[in-house]
Design an enzyme around this catalytic site. Structure first.
Site, mmCIF file in Angstrom:
data_model
loop_
_atom_site.group_PDB
_atom_site.id
_atom_site.type_symbol
_atom_site.label_atom_id
_atom_site.label_comp_id
_atom_site.label_asym_id
_atom_site.label_seq_id
_atom_site.Cartn_x
_atom_site.Cartn_y
_atom_site.Cartn_z
ATOM 1 N N LYS A 154 26.663 42.449 8.183
ATOM 2 C CA LYS A 154 27.873 42.021 8.861
ATOM 3 C C LYS A 154 28.998 41.998 7.816
ATOM 4 C CE LYS A 154 25.227 38.845 11.816
ATOM 5 N NZ LYS A 154 24.969 37.429 12.151
ATOM 6 N N ASP A 207 29.577 31.910 13.831
ATOM 7 C CA ASP A 207 30.432 30.914 13.166
ATOM 8 C C ASP A 207 31.353 31.491 12.116
ATOM 9 O OD1 ASP A 207 29.155 29.837 10.123
ATOM 10 O OD2 ASP A 207 28.158 31.392 11.314
ATOM 11 N N THR A 223 20.617 37.787 12.454
ATOM 12 C CA THR A 223 20.973 37.018 11.272
ATOM 13 C C THR A 223 21.019 37.873 10.020
ATOM 14 O OG1 THR A 223 20.264 35.178 9.832
ATOM 15 C CG2 THR A 223 18.536 36.361 11.012
ATOM 16 N N SER A 224 21.850 37.459 9.067
ATOM 17 C CA SER A 224 21.901 38.128 7.769
ATOM 18 C C SER A 224 20.783 37.668 6.850
ATOM 19 C CB SER A 224 23.262 37.888 7.102
ATOM 20 O OG SER A 224 24.288 38.525 7.827
ATOM 21 N N ASP A 267 23.658 34.273 16.113
ATOM 22 C CA ASP A 267 23.590 34.114 14.669
ATOM 23 C C ASP A 267 22.767 32.860 14.368
ATOM 24 O OD1 ASP A 267 24.418 34.398 11.872
ATOM 25 O OD2 ASP A 267 25.737 32.697 12.269
ATOM 26 N N ASP A 303 22.670 30.822 10.685
ATOM 27 C CA ASP A 303 23.332 29.864 9.804
ATOM 28 C C ASP A 303 24.732 29.536 10.310
ATOM 29 O OD1 ASP A 303 21.351 29.475 7.658
ATOM 30 O OD2 ASP A 303 21.653 31.612 7.314
#
Length: 227
Positions: free
Chosen positions: A146, A171, A114-115, A19, A21
């Site tokens: 996600k 995270d 990643t989003s 991931d 962020d």
């Protein structure tokens, strides 16, 4: 089960899925600015909004916070939010240990999942002075945000690795759930992760040592400073 002692934990994998962020990049300052403003504009409590924003694509966060609003409006407003977040890199810094961690992955199978969309991912990785992985799964690459596992499954497929042989670094609650739903082990990184039952937990990336094994596998030695 999260690590519960200070003894090193060891995980082996054929690939790592990362991931961005909160895991590689600390972008909390930007996220809090942008989403607090958005929440106030819509008559919502910013503190409540920030409880669900991490790990999800923006439209999915909006759908949770404004459940009666048409999805078309969420998608349109998310495009505006992405543009604002991409332009704002004030306070974006690497998570502790991220530069050395990424350097240790050079030449090893790994991907960014990643989003963020591609532009936002590039802006934040650049602001944090971190190398961008060659294999990337960004918001444009998936149909579901996600905690759906699609992104991690696509990352594993792009690397040609079975999901069970992948380890995820995440995270957020949504990200940890996505990794677990993909059938992967998950290292929770940072303070948000500990409460969501990752396979193991570290405070930051200084607590992970990466070693390439002769058989091509990756050995991760976790040395939690506190749990």
């Amino acid at each position: 089960m999260p690590a519960s002692t200070t003894a090193p934990a060891v995980l082996t994998a054929k690939a790592l899925l990362l991931d961005m962020d909160g895991t590689l990049v600390n972008s909390d300052a930007v996220v809090e600015r942008c989403w607090s403003d958005w929440a106030v504009t819509h008559g919502l409590d910013p503190r409540e909004a920030l409880k669900v924003v991490h790990g999800r694509q923006g439209y999915a966060t909006m759908a949770i916070l404004l459940p009666d609003r048409p999805m078309a409006e969420n998608l349109a407003e998310n495009a505006v939010m992405l543009a604002r977040e991409t332009a704002d890199t004030d306070g974006v810094v690497p998570v502790g240990g991220a530069p050395a961690f990424m350097a240790s992955l050079a030449g090893l199978p790994h991907a960014l999942v990643t989003s963020a969309d591609a532009a936002l991912a590039s802006a934040r990785m650049t602001a944090a002075a971190l190398p961008m992985p060659e294999v990337r799964v960004t918001a444009e690459s998936v149909r579901a945000s996600k905690p759906h596992p699609e992104g991690f499954l696509k990352g594993a497929a792009a690397l040609g690795v079975d999901p069970a042989d992948c380890v995820v670094c995440e995270d957020s609650a949504a990200g940890i759930a996505a990794g677990q739903a993909a059938g992967m082990r998950v290292i929770g990184v940072g303070p948000r992760a500990a409460a969501h039952a990752p396979t193991a937990h570290v405070l930051d990336l200084t607590e992970i040592d990466v070693t390439a094994s002769p058989d091509g596998s990756i050995t991760l030695t976790l040395r939690p400073a506190s749990v």
